[in-house]
Scaffold this motif. Structure first.
Motif, PDB file in Angstrom:
ATOM      1  N   THR A  82      22.616  31.732  49.357  1.00  0.00           N
ATOM      2  CA  THR A  82      21.905  31.528  48.100  1.00  0.00           C
ATOM      3  C   THR A  82      20.661  30.677  48.280  1.00  0.00           C
ATOM      4  N   ASP A  83      20.579  29.958  49.378  1.00  0.00           N
ATOM      5  CA  ASP A  83      19.373  29.215  49.736  1.00  0.00           C
ATOM      6  C   ASP A  83      19.415  28.883  51.214  1.00  0.00           C
ATOM      7  N   ALA A  84      18.258  28.562  51.755  1.00  0.00           N
ATOM      8  CA  ALA A  84      18.144  28.234  53.171  1.00  0.00           C
ATOM      9  C   ALA A  84      17.249  27.011  53.315  1.00  0.00           C
ATOM     10  N   PRO A  85      17.502  26.200  54.323  1.00  0.00           N
ATOM     11  CA  PRO A  85      16.707  24.982  54.517  1.00  0.00           C
ATOM     12  C   PRO A  85      15.403  25.253  55.261  1.00  0.00           C
ATOM     13  N   ALA A  86      14.583  24.238  55.363  1.00  0.00           N
ATOM     14  CA  ALA A  86      13.384  24.300  56.202  1.00  0.00           C
ATOM     15  C   ALA A  86      13.827  24.484  57.650  1.00  0.00           C
ATOM     16  N   ASP A  88      12.031  16.400  65.669  1.00  0.00           N
ATOM     17  CA  ASP A  88      13.474  16.282  65.475  1.00  0.00           C
ATOM     18  C   ASP A  88      13.968  17.566  64.829  1.00  0.00           C
ATOM     19  N   ILE A  89      14.992  18.189  65.399  1.00  0.00           N
ATOM     20  CA  ILE A  89      15.567  19.388  64.794  1.00  0.00           C
ATOM     21  C   ILE A  89      16.533  18.931  63.712  1.00  0.00           C
ATOM     22  N   PRO A  90      16.254  19.258  62.468  1.00  0.00           N
ATOM     23  CA  PRO A  90      17.126  18.783  61.388  1.00  0.00           C
ATOM     24  C   PRO A  90      18.435  19.555  61.343  1.00  0.00           C
ATOM     25  N   ASP A  91      19.459  18.922  60.745  1.00  0.00           N
ATOM     26  CA  ASP A  91      20.681  19.655  60.442  1.00  0.00           C
ATOM     27  C   ASP A  91      20.328  20.679  59.369  1.00  0.00           C
ATOM     28  N   LEU A  92      20.880  21.867  59.483  1.00  0.00           N
ATOM     29  CA  LEU A  92      20.540  22.956  58.573  1.00  0.00           C
ATOM     30  C   LEU A  92      21.712  23.209  57.631  1.00  0.00           C
ATOM     31  N   GLU A  93      21.437  23.259  56.338  1.00  0.00           N
ATOM     32  CA  GLU A  93      22.482  23.476  55.339  1.00  0.00           C
ATOM     33  C   GLU A  93      22.182  24.736  54.537  1.00  0.00           C
ATOM     34  N   PHE A  94      23.126  25.664  54.575  1.00  0.00           N
ATOM     35  CA  PHE A  94      23.031  26.933  53.855  1.00  0.00           C
ATOM     36  C   PHE A  94      24.135  26.978  52.813  1.00  0.00           C
ATOM     37  N   ASN A  95      23.804  27.330  51.582  1.00  0.00           N
ATOM     38  CA  ASN A  95      24.820  27.533  50.552  1.00  0.00           C
ATOM     39  C   ASN A  95      25.129  29.019  50.445  1.00  0.00           C
TER      40      ASN A  95
END
Length: 135
Positions: free
Chosen positions: A20-24, A50-57
């Motif tokens: 439903t959404d994706a991070p940068a 820095d590679i960020p943690d990625l959060e997908f809903n």
């Protein structure tokens, strides 16, 4: 769409779950000050990115939960691929975990996939096609 592969090889990615959404897919680099005493203003160079943690809903249902939970066990490095509407995408190497988001009256039940990424590589639509088994 979010795809998954255990190996990252050609023709090995298959659809994992709709998101439903994706991070940068990156972040701005920090900066390092390199000002010398005789300079009239401060000078900087970029630091490592820095590679960020990625959060997908994603929408929670039994099938989605089982599919994501199977590949996002919090221990195993896996390959994920986010495919954008134009067919291009990003391959993400990392370790995933998933959990159920808060539940509210009148709201959709969603879950979150978090990937601690070690690498993010952008792909053209032709490269995406070569990696996927199909949609």
């Amino acid at each position: 769409k979010l795809y998954h592969s255990a190996t990252g090889a050609a023709n090995s990615f298959s659809k994992l779950v709709g998101v439903t959404d994706a991070p940068a897919m990156g972040s701005s680099p920090a900066k390092i000050e390199v000002t010398e005493l005789d300079m009239t203003s401060k000078a900087y160079i970029p630091d490592r990115v820095d590679i960020p943690d990625l959060e997908f809903n994603y929408n929670y249902n039994a099938a989605n939960w089982l599919a994501v939970k199977t590949v996002a066990d919090g221990l195993t490095t896996a390959y994920f691929m986010l495919i954008l509407q134009d067919g291009s995408g990003f391959v993400i190497t990392g370790i995933g975990t998933t959990f159920l988001n808060e539940v509210a009256l009148g709201g959709a039940v969603t879950a979150k996939l978090t990937i601690v990424a070690t690498d993010i590589t952008d792909k053209t639509s032709a490269e995406v096609d070569a990696l996927t088994l199909g949609s």
